[in-house]
Design a protein around this motif. Structure first.
Motif, PDB file in Angstrom:
ATOM      1  N   ALA A  90       1.569  -0.937  -0.408  1.00 31.44           N
ATOM      2  CA  ALA A  90      -0.035  -0.220  -0.299  1.00 31.44           C
ATOM      3  C   ALA A  90       0.447   1.061  -0.136  1.00 31.44           C
ATOM      4  O   ALA A  90       2.264   1.379   0.714  1.00 31.44           O
ATOM      5  CB  ALA A  90      -0.688  -0.297   1.250  1.00 31.44           C
ATOM      6  N   ALA A  91       0.468   2.003  -1.209  1.00 29.23           N
ATOM      7  CA  ALA A  91       0.423   3.470  -1.096  1.00 29.23           C
ATOM      8  C   ALA A  91       0.466   4.506   0.336  1.00 29.23           C
ATOM      9  O   ALA A  91      -0.140   4.606   0.605  1.00 29.23           O
ATOM     10  CB  ALA A  91       1.028   3.501  -2.172  1.00 29.23           C
ATOM     11  N   LEU A  92       1.969   5.334   0.794  1.00 27.19           N
ATOM     12  CA  LEU A  92       1.495   6.234   1.120  1.00 27.19           C
ATOM     13  C   LEU A  92       1.394   7.371   0.852  1.00 27.19           C
ATOM     14  O   LEU A  92       1.893   7.904   0.122  1.00 27.19           O
ATOM     15  CB  LEU A  92       2.402   6.536   2.601  1.00 27.19           C
ATOM     16  N   VAL A  93       0.134   8.413   1.321  1.00 27.56           N
ATOM     17  CA  VAL A  93      -0.657   9.201   0.887  1.00 27.56           C
ATOM     18  C   VAL A  93       0.046   9.881   1.458  1.00 27.56           C
ATOM     19  O   VAL A  93      -0.047  10.568   2.507  1.00 27.56           O
ATOM     20  CB  VAL A  93      -1.786   9.346   0.425  1.00 27.56           C
ATOM     21  N   LEU A  94       0.549  11.691   0.532  1.00 23.15           N
ATOM     22  CA  LEU A  94       1.186  12.628   1.243  1.00 23.15           C
ATOM     23  C   LEU A  94       0.849  13.601   0.356  1.00 23.15           C
ATOM     24  O   LEU A  94       0.397  13.867  -0.533  1.00 23.15           O
ATOM     25  CB  LEU A  94       2.587  12.963   0.880  1.00 23.15           C
ATOM     26  N   GLY A  95      -0.965  14.703   1.251  1.00 25.15           N
ATOM     27  CA  GLY A  95      -1.861  16.218   1.095  1.00 25.15           C
ATOM     28  C   GLY A  95      -2.469  15.184   0.249  1.00 25.15           C
ATOM     29  O   GLY A  95      -3.193  13.712   0.925  1.00 25.15           O
ATOM     30  N   GLY A  96      -2.973  15.436  -0.147  1.00 23.57           N
ATOM     31  CA  GLY A  96      -4.379  15.595  -1.487  1.00 23.57           C
ATOM     32  C   GLY A  96      -5.925  16.166  -0.718  1.00 23.57           C
ATOM     33  O   GLY A  96      -5.336  15.592   1.082  1.00 23.57           O
ATOM     34  N   LEU A  97      -6.985  15.666  -1.622  1.00 29.40           N
ATOM     35  CA  LEU A  97      -7.935  15.643  -0.852  1.00 29.40           C
ATOM     36  C   LEU A  97      -8.875  14.603  -0.884  1.00 29.40           C
ATOM     37  O   LEU A  97      -8.911  14.181  -2.181  1.00 29.40           O
ATOM     38  CB  LEU A  97      -8.553  17.151  -1.383  1.00 29.40           C
ATOM     39  N   PRO A  98      -9.277  14.039   0.301  1.00 26.05           N
ATOM     40  CA  PRO A  98      -9.971  12.490  -0.310  1.00 26.05           C
ATOM     41  C   PRO A  98     -11.434  13.031  -0.868  1.00 26.05           C
ATOM     42  O   PRO A  98     -12.588  13.864  -0.483  1.00 26.05           O
ATOM     43  CB  PRO A  98      -9.963  12.181   0.878  1.00 26.05           C
ATOM     44  N   ASP A  99     -12.424  12.195  -1.457  1.00 30.35           N
ATOM     45  CA  ASP A  99     -13.166  12.281  -2.041  1.00 30.35           C
ATOM     46  C   ASP A  99     -13.873  10.830  -2.139  1.00 30.35           C
ATOM     47  O   ASP A  99     -13.541   9.670  -2.828  1.00 30.35           O
ATOM     48  CB  ASP A  99     -13.483  12.365  -3.379  1.00 30.35           C
ATOM     49  N   GLU A 100     -14.844  11.028  -0.963  1.00 35.03           N
ATOM     50  CA  GLU A 100     -15.576   9.385  -0.373  1.00 35.03           C
ATOM     51  C   GLU A 100     -16.261   8.968  -1.322  1.00 35.03           C
ATOM     52  O   GLU A 100     -16.540   7.581  -1.139  1.00 35.03           O
ATOM     53  CB  GLU A 100     -15.663   9.755   0.704  1.00 35.03           C
ATOM     54  N   LYS A 101     -16.881  10.002  -1.690  1.00 32.83           N
ATOM     55  CA  LYS A 101     -18.042   9.359  -2.666  1.00 32.83           C
ATOM     56  C   LYS A 101     -17.639   8.272  -3.699  1.00 32.83           C
ATOM     57  O   LYS A 101     -17.430   7.190  -3.879  1.00 32.83           O
ATOM     58  CB  LYS A 101     -18.931   9.981  -3.293  1.00 32.83           C
ATOM     59  N   ALA A 102     -16.307   9.180  -4.852  1.00 31.88           N
ATOM     60  CA  ALA A 102     -15.509   8.237  -6.070  1.00 31.88           C
ATOM     61  C   ALA A 102     -14.078   7.200  -5.292  1.00 31.88           C
ATOM     62  O   ALA A 102     -13.918   6.383  -5.429  1.00 31.88           O
ATOM     63  CB  ALA A 102     -14.973   9.283  -6.900  1.00 31.88           C
ATOM     64  N   GLY A 103     -14.350   7.610  -3.744  1.00 36.45           N
ATOM     65  CA  GLY A 103     -13.143   6.446  -3.300  1.00 36.45           C
ATOM     66  C   GLY A 103     -11.680   7.111  -3.675  1.00 36.45           C
ATOM     67  O   GLY A 103     -10.867   5.718  -3.812  1.00 36.45           O
ATOM     68  N   GLN A 104     -11.393   7.937  -3.548  1.00 36.38           N
ATOM     69  CA  GLN A 104     -10.060   8.124  -4.108  1.00 36.38           C
ATOM     70  C   GLN A 104      -9.800   9.173  -3.561  1.00 36.38           C
ATOM     71  O   GLN A 104     -10.610   9.979  -2.606  1.00 36.38           O
ATOM     72  CB  GLN A 104     -10.196   8.456  -5.725  1.00 36.38           C
TER      73      GLN A 104
END
Length: 442
Positions: free
Chosen positions: A262-276
């Motif tokens: 599994a990749a470590l996520v740095l930053g970003g804005l989660p989109d819970e509906k799209a699951g990404q």
């Protein structure tokens, strides 16, 4: 705002203020004890004045911490009566022991504040050490109670009944050690950087240079050591969360799909509906390594968690990123500080290093607030993880929103008073020495 959201917001507000007061109250006595020790060993009057100045700050935060902590105790019973009805007999021991530690701290602080020139010098110093040790014990015991909410233990839950209660096992639950370690180191880092930052500001203004140099050196040393240790305690805590609360880890990391390497996520804005996660940088395999010590290990994602049991993702993820980012900032400043002490002594009086510490004054407490947001929001929808939902524990009493508004006004007023008292205390620092010509802050 409905009553459920108002109750949660009131607890968040109360904890958010109290955690700052309590961190300073449990750490500052150790700074005070070091300055006092140096005065006793060297006879340098500057250290005596630093000790006296810091002791007044300790008294201010002891009082505000006592007030805000008492309010929290009432809020637990008034806002979450069903939680306290069932949980009180199980995790009440750390709270009762915390009361004992608080009692000892109050007595020792009284001895210290009024013991100048009345007690034997070393006994007087010892009372200050007792203030720090009892305050630290008090904080750890409260963390033990919170850890129980994340890792409930010491009882059997059968048909809605809490049976075979063991308070000792409840207090020393699986989450206790890692949470206590992480919170203690965070308190030292936050308080060290905050106090060092205040003295750095005064040095930049060239006010009472000798006094603030001595105080800055002590606070910066504590803060820098803690900042170096904090990533290590964070690693211990993260691995513990991965084992006990995979849903929380998935929310922290915005890890939507279960996968190996599994990749470590740095930053970003989660989109819970799209699951990404949008606009993020991903480092392959690093999350698996950080969570399990193996780059290929599978990490549970939110797809393995029932929808009704999933925590929100946006708030824990952003709070976690903020906490880690600020922690790395303080680590970088700490390493520069140690390099300066080892190889570049002239840097210790440079304006650029002082500006770094001044800019980082709030960093530690922002990181602490972010960390507690991760801990509490990441546990939702549970108030007792896997046992009782937060929505089932809230009071049925109407009008909680008005209580929230009232407590908001009280805490804001209390904060204004604290800031005023601290500002006045800083301005009243005695002028020990004029700035000598040879001292350079360039």
């Amino acid at each position: 705002m409905d009553d459920f959201l108002a109750a949660r917001s009131q607890m968040a507000l109360s904890l958010g203020f109290h955690i700052i007061y309590s961190c300073i109250g449990m750490v500052m006595p150790f700074f005070m004890a070091v300055a006092h020790y140096r005065w006793l060993r060297t006879g340098n009057a500057t250290y005596r004045n630093v000790t006296k100045a810091w002791s007044k700050g300790v008294a201010i935060f002891f009082a505000t911490g006592a007030v805000s902590g008492t309010m929290l105790s009432f809020e637990l019973g008034l806002l979450w009566p069903r939680f306290m009805e069932h949980a009180g007999p199980i995790f009440g021991m750390p709270f009762s022991l915390e009361g004992t530690a608080f009692f000892i701290e109050a007595i020792a602080l009284g001895f210290f504040l009024y013991g100048w020139d009345r007690f034997h010098p070393w006994f007087h110093w010892f009372t200050g050490v007792v203030v720090g040790v009892s305050g630290l014990a008090s904080g750890i015991l409260v963390v033990a109670a919170n850890a129980w909410m994340n890792s409930p233990a010491g009882f059997d839950y059968v048909n809605g009944q809490y049976l075979n209660i063991d308070p000792i096992q409840a207090m020393f639950n699986d989450a206790w050690a890692s949470q206590a370690l992480h919170m203690t180191v965070a308190a030292f880092a936050a308080t060290g950087f905050a106090v060092a930052g205040v003295h750095a500001i005064m040095l930049l203004k060239r006010q009472n240079v000798t006094f603030h140099q001595r105080a800055f050196a002590i606070a910066a040393a504590f803060g820098a050591v803690a900042a170096v240790l904090q990533p290590l305690s964070g690693d211990v805590s993260a691995k513990d969360v991965a084992r006990r609360q995979p849903a929380k880890l998935a929310a922290m990391e915005a890890h939507f799909r279960t996968e190996k390497a599994a990749a470590l996520v740095l930053g970003g804005l989660p989109d819970e509906k799209a699951g990404q996660v949008n606009y993020a940088v991903k480092i392959p395999g690093l999350l698996s390594f950080l969570a399990h010590g193996n780059f290929a290990q599978e990490v549970t994602g939110l797809d393995r968690i029932r929808p009704e049991d999933r925590p929100p993702v946006l708030v824990p993820h952003l709070a976690f990123q903020l906490m880690v980012g600020l922690g790395m900032l303080m680590l970088g400043i700490a390493l520069l500080y140690f390099w300066a002490r080892w190889r570049r002594r002239a840097w210790l009086h440079s304006r650029w290093l002082l500006r770094l510490f001044a800019a980082a004054t709030p960093a530690g407490f922002l990181a602490v607030e972010a960390g507690w947001t991760v801990t509490e929001v990441g546990r939702q929808p549970w108030i007792i993880n896997g046992v009782m939902r937060t929505a089932d524990a809230v009071t049925p009493m109407p009008g909680v929103v008005y209580s929230f508004y009232l407590f908001t006004a009280v805490y804001l007023s209390l904060s204004v008073v604290v800031v005023f008292l601290l500002y006045r205390q800083i301005k009243m620092v005695p002028v020990l020495y004029d700035v000598p010509p040879q001292v350079s802050l360039a």
